[in-house]
Design an enzyme around this catalytic site. Sequence first.
Site, short mmCIF file in Angstrom:
data_model
loop_
_atom_site.label_atom_id
_atom_site.label_comp_id
_atom_site.label_asym_id
_atom_site.label_seq_id
_atom_site.Cartn_x
_atom_site.Cartn_y
_atom_site.Cartn_z
N HIS A 236 41.93 44.91 36.37
CA HIS A 236 42.20 44.30 37.05
C HIS A 236 42.22 45.00 38.65
O HIS A 236 40.91 44.79 39.29
CB HIS A 236 43.68 43.55 36.80
CG HIS A 236 43.43 42.85 35.70
ND1 HIS A 236 43.07 41.49 35.56
CD2 HIS A 236 44.28 43.25 34.35
CE1 HIS A 236 43.90 40.90 34.07
NE2 HIS A 236 44.04 42.20 34.18
O1 RIB Z 1 46.93 40.01 36.55
C1 RIB Z 1 46.62 40.97 36.68
C2 RIB Z 1 47.70 41.36 37.76
O2 RIB Z 1 48.75 41.66 37.35
C3 RIB Z 1 47.34 43.28 37.98
O3 RIB Z 1 47.78 44.02 39.57
C4 RIB Z 1 48.93 43.52 37.31
O4 RIB Z 1 48.92 45.23 37.21
C5 RIB Z 1 49.61 42.85 37.62
O5 RIB Z 1 50.36 43.77 38.85
#
Ligand code: RIB
Length: 314
Positions: A236
């Site tokens: 992500h």
């Molecule tokens: O939903 C994904 C996010 O939530 C990313 O930033 C992961 O590191 C968590 O923080």
Amino acid sequence: MKRVPMLIDCDPGVDDAIALMVAAQGADLVGITTVNGNVGIDATTHNALAVMEVAGLDVDVHRGAARPLISPTVDARHVHGPTGLGSVEIPQPRRAEASADAVDFICDTARAVSHLHLVAIGPLTNIALALRKDPNLPSHLGGFTIMGGAHRGGNVTASAEFNIWADPEAAAIVFSEMGMLTMVGLDITHQVLMGPAERDRLRAAATPCAVLAADLLDHAVARAGEIRGWSGAPIHDATAVMAVLDPDLFEGDHRPVAIELNGSHTRGMTVIDERPGGLDGRTGSKNNANVLRTVNAEAVVTAITDAVIAVDQQ
Ligand code: RIB
Ligand code: CA
């Protein structure tokens, strides 16, 4: 090509750690601020310091908020492991945090560094507090990008993505007061999967960052398999960094986006106004987000992997 000056606000976090490596390689990483999120503030701050140590990089880390504005403190240890970095053994950082005032650092750096791009890849608590401290923050930034939200669905609930859900009041402040932001949501990041092939390539590179990233991927790929039955892990946060470093790999459109605060099933949802009038405000709501819709996922995966391998050759 001049590298973008970048400040990353993060909650390391397996994918945050990889994002820090990519930013260190591709941007002029002027500083890091940490926030409570995947794990507690002590751990996220420790992890950010440790990743910079492994990378051999002299980048200051400033500790931020230990809890959300109003919501109870939450975490994602079930995804990132008790330390936040999976089961990876990472050396104790020798450097200490540069300060315990992430908000001051964000506001001061935005005023001091021209065209600074602020990237938030954790809950938005620090960013909301920075807007409260300096309402002119948006005018001092060259850009603001978040990993957060989703066009539909969620990961932490049926309707909410973790970074927004963990502090929805902060997200509501940021979406209404930052002017314009680029939103890299789950619809994008769930296409950017790194799996065994990337892990093996990283391990073969055998640089300190590449080996750390391979070890982190071991954990992330196993969890993605257990939770979703996927063969690769969604990276992500590094995807959000890539949206800044190589925007041509993405496409988006400007939309009004609101944060749901009160729904018993939808708290933390990013409500994107898709009505035609929303594009020019006829619905009475202002376009406040460049919502990314498409991504050249294969190119992003390759760019992330290349960047991590290149970090130690700086
Ligand atoms: O939903 C994904 C996010 O939530 C990313 O930033 C992961 O590191 C968590 O923080
Ligand atoms: Ca994160």
